[in-house]
Design an enzyme around this catalytic site. Structure first.
Site, mmCIF file in Angstrom:
data_model
loop_
_atom_site.group_PDB
_atom_site.id
_atom_site.type_symbol
_atom_site.label_atom_id
_atom_site.label_comp_id
_atom_site.label_asym_id
_atom_site.label_seq_id
_atom_site.Cartn_x
_atom_site.Cartn_y
_atom_site.Cartn_z
ATOM 1 N N HIS A 36 5.463 -4.262 6.122
ATOM 2 C CA HIS A 36 5.094 -4.046 4.276
ATOM 3 C C HIS A 36 5.196 -2.139 4.293
ATOM 4 O O HIS A 36 5.223 -1.514 3.343
ATOM 5 C CB HIS A 36 4.405 -4.273 3.318
ATOM 6 C CG HIS A 36 5.341 -5.596 2.772
ATOM 7 N ND1 HIS A 36 7.107 -5.950 2.794
ATOM 8 C CD2 HIS A 36 5.242 -7.210 2.775
ATOM 9 C CE1 HIS A 36 7.426 -7.034 2.613
ATOM 10 N NE2 HIS A 36 6.010 -7.646 2.843
ATOM 11 N N ASP A 161 6.647 -17.457 5.796
ATOM 12 C CA ASP A 161 6.358 -17.830 4.099
ATOM 13 C C ASP A 161 7.703 -18.460 3.488
ATOM 14 O O ASP A 161 8.144 -18.464 2.975
ATOM 15 C CB ASP A 161 6.193 -16.392 3.640
ATOM 16 C CG ASP A 161 6.674 -15.002 4.225
ATOM 17 O OD1 ASP A 161 7.860 -14.970 5.243
ATOM 18 O OD2 ASP A 161 6.226 -14.441 3.466
#
Length: 300
Positions: A36, A161
């Site tokens: 990110h 995740d």
């Protein structure tokens, strides 16, 4: 934060250097995957973007084309941004739909810009997508693009995740699904990147029941020491966890007993009502023509 994040970047750089030099065909760095972080700011738990740094280094040191495949539940926005106008890099991200999860980007119509149009690929999937549907989507999009792009190196961000027990997101994959993804990525690296594969970690927040098992499978797959999904957990590890967290509810085996068989995508007329099949078709129609592929033909 700077020291720790710099060490993560250094690990991914070392992995890239080993592959570029020919010292290794594969490398894995589970501390990496900070996908990110942007050029001028940190974001989403990520200080520096080790994926983008390692890929940029590879491009500066003899690698002509890189394919990046991101299977984290969140959109690989930082890596996409770094190479959005670079036709030498194909970024593919499979993630939970941006209307339902941070960072809110990664729609199928984000396709790259300028000479790189068609090299940013996004496959947003609805919450509660399970292994069979996720794998159907992956196989409908990723292998044809890798075959057409012909990368020199495959870089993969392997966040876990996506698991149904992860507390920060809403996809519903299993550890068995993760294991199948890694085995598929290994095969694709062999078929389309001359066996050169750089794998990094990523997100994963169920730290006792999911992360240790899934990334054990990643390490095992990269090193050709595959672990059976029905294998028991190492007794010494279980004892150590229970000594620290007596209340921990640990799984008994290295898999979840989930079904990872899937029905291949059959084309534009498959099931337009199914949200996963609709996502497949939207992504293929957005980018496949740029690669000379027919988006409606399951053979492409």
């Amino acid at each position: 934060m700077h020291d720790a994040a710099s060490l993560v970047v250094g690990g991914s750089l070392l992995a890239a250097e080993r592959i570029a030099s020919g010292a290794a065909d594969r490398a894995v760095h589970i501390a990496g995957g900070l996908h990110h972080a942007m050029r001028d700011h940190a974001a989403g738990f990520c200080i520096y973007n080790d994926c983008a740094v390692a890929m940029s280094w590879l491009l500066d040191n003899g690698v002509n084309r890189i394919a990046y495949v991101d299977v984290d539940v969140h959109h690989g926005d930082g890596v996409q941004a770094a190479f959005y106008r670079d036709p030498r890099v194909l970024t593919i991200s499979l993630h939970q739909h941006p209307l339902t999860l941070w960072p809110g980007t990664g729609s199928a119509d984000e396709v790259g810009a300028g000479e790189a149009a068609g090299t940013a690929v996004n496959l947003p999937l609805p919450p509660n997508t399970r292994d069979p549907a996720w794998l159907r989507a992956f196989h409908a999009v990723v292998p044809p693009l890798l075959r057409a792009f012909r990368p020199d190196v495959l870089v993969t961000q392997c966040g876990v995740d996506t698991h149904e027990e992860d507390p920060l997101a809403d996809l519903s994959l299993s550890v068995d699904g993760h294991r199948e993804i890694y085995r598929t990525l290994r095969s694709l690296a062999g078929e389309h990147a001359g066996g050169r594969w750089l794998a990094v970690g990523g997100g994963g927040y169920q730290v006792l029941r999911v992360v240790p098992r899934s990334w054990t499978h990643l390490l095992a797959t990269v090193t050709d020491r595959d672990v059976a999904a029905n294998a028991g957990l190492p007794g010494e590890w279980v004892a150590g966890v229970l000594d620290s967290v007596p209340s921990a509810r640990l799984p008994a085996r290295m898999g979840d007993g989930a079904d990872v068989g899937f029905r291949p995508w059959r084309g534009a007329g498959d099931d337009p009502v199914d949200p996963v099949d609709a996502a497949i078709l939207a992504t293929r129609r957005a980018v496949f023509p740029s690669h000379g592929l027919d988006p409606d033909d399951p053979g492409d």
